[in-house]
Write a protein that holds these residues in place. Structure first.
Motif: not given
Lengths: 202, 202
Positions: B55-56, B59-60, B63, B123-124, B126
Motif C-alpha cells: 500500500t505504501e 501511495e508514494e 504522490r 489510500w483514500q 492521500t
DNA sequence: GCTTTTGCACTGACCAGTCAGTTCAAAAAA
DNA sequence: TTTTTTGAACTGACTGGTCAGTGCAAAAGC
C-alpha cells in the motif's frame, strides 16, 4: 417454470445489488464471493448455482447496468425528437438523463469507470461491446445534428462524443464524492452551460 | 553514502515503473508484489526494504505522479500568463498539457481514474489531497478569468473545473484505448472546440 | 416431483509479509 | 599498498492466512 424463473430472477437481482456496491467500494479482486453472498442474504452455494463463476457474475452485472443506462439515454433522445426539439436540446436532455442515472446508481457508475480502461482483464471484450452501445447513442445524435445543420460540420463525432460522456461522468462522480451539497440542477446547469458554449463570452 | 543513496533511488524508480503498469492493467489487489518485483528485475525482499508495504508503495506512486501532472498544468498556465494571453487561452494550453501528460504516462492516468472515486480504501486520504492539488490549478485559472471579465460570471467554478478535467481525462483515455489512430492534435482540436463553444452554431 | 436454495466442510492455489543469510563497495587498519 | 571490517542494499525460501470453487445431503418452495 414461470414462477420459478421469477424466483431465480429475484435472487440474481439481490446478488447484483450486493455485488455492485461491494465491487465499487473495494474493486473486483478485493471483493470476496463470501462477502457478496452474505450481503445478499444468500448462501454461497446459491451464487454458484446462479452463476458459473465470480467473473461471470460481474460480466452479467456490467451488461445489465449498461443496458439500463443506454435505454435511459435513448429515451431522452427520443423524447426530444418527439417534441420536435433541436439536437442540442436532445443532448441537454441526455446529460440530465445521465445525471439522474448516476444519482440513482452511483456504485455502478464508479465501477464502470474504474474498469473501463483496464487492459488484460477477463471481461475486456464484454466492456468494449457495452461501451460502444452507450457511446453510439450520443454519436447518433451528434451525426443527426450535423446533418440538419444544427451542429458545426467540423466537429469530430467520435472524439466529441467521448468528451461529452467524460464530462458528464467525471463531473457527476465528483459531485457525488466531493460536492454532495450541490443539487442535480446545479450540476446540470454547469454542464449545460459548457455544452452551449456559454463559458467564454461568445 | 552518496552513491548508495542514488542506488536506492534507482531501484525505487524501477519499482514505480513496474508497479504503475501492472496496477493500471490489473488493479491494485490483483497485482502481486512478486509480479512487481519480477518486472522491476529485483527480489521481493527489496520491495520491502524500500517500502513499508504494498500500500505504501502505491501511495508514494500516487504522490509522485500527481506531482508531475500538477507541475505541468501549472507551467502551461504560467506560460500563457507570461505571453499575456487570455484565460481561455490558458485553459486551452492546459488541455494540451493534460493530453501530453496522458500520452506520456497513460498507465498512471488509468490507475488514477480507476482509484479516485473508490471509498473505503486505505489510500483514500492521500488521493483526496492529491486530487485537490490538481483541480485547484484549474479552479484558479477559472476564477481569474471571471475576475477579469473574460469568463461569464455565472459559471460554477468547482463544477466547471471538474467537468473540464473529466472531459480531458475521459476523451484522452478513450483516445488511447479505442481510437489510437487519431493524433494528439485531433484530440486537442475536438476539446478546444468544445471549450470555445463552437459545437452548436453560437 | 421438479427446481431452487441452504449450510457447511473441504481443498488447493495463491500471496503479503518475514527473516536469516549474501554481496560488495568504501572506510579503517595495518 | 594491501588487508580487514563494516553496513547498507539486496536476496529468496518460507510461513500463516485467505479465498475461489466443490460436493453433497437435506430442506424449502412451487
Amino acid at each position: 417454470m414461470n414462477s420459478s424463473s421469477t424466483r431465480r430472477q429475484a435472487t440474481r437481482a439481490k446478488l447484483y445489488e450486493a455485488a455492485v456496491t461491494l465491487i465499487a467500494e473495494q474493486g473486483f479482486s478485493a471483493t470476496t464471493v463470501d462477502e457478496i453472498a452474505e450481503r445478499a442474504g444468500v448462501a454461497k452455494g446459491t451464487v454458484y448455482y446462479n452463476f458459473k463463476s465470480k467473473t461471470e457474475l460481474f460480466e452479467e452485472l456490467l451488461r445489465f447496468g449498461v443496458g439500463l443506462l443506454t435505454a435511459s439515454l435513448q429515451e431522452a433522445a427520443d423524447e426530444a425528437e418527439r417534441r420536435g426539439g433541436t439536437k442540442i436540446e436532445a443532448l441537454d436532455g441526455m446529460i440530465r438523463a445521465g445525471l439522474v442515472f448516476i444519482d440513482r446508481y452511483p456504485a455502478f457508475t464508479q465501477l464502470y469507470v474504474a474498469e473501463l480502461w483496464r487492459t488484460n482483464r477477463a471481461w475486456q471484450s464484454t466492456l468494449m461491446v457495452v461501451r460502444q452501445q452507450a457511446v453510439a447513442v450520443v454519436e447518433t445524435v451528434l451525426r443527426e445534428g450535423v446533418e440538419r445543420g444544427e451542429l458545426s460540420e467540423e466537429i469530430d463525432i467520435p472524439l466529441t462524443a467521448a468528451a461529452l460522456v467524460g464530462m458528464v461522468l467525471v463531473a457527476a462522480l465528483d459531485w457525488q464524492a466531493f460536492q454532495r451539497e450541490r443539487s442535480l440542477d446545479d450540476v446540470h446547469a454547469a454542464l449545460s452551460r459548457l455544452l452551449h458554449g456559454r463559458v467564454g463570452g461568445c
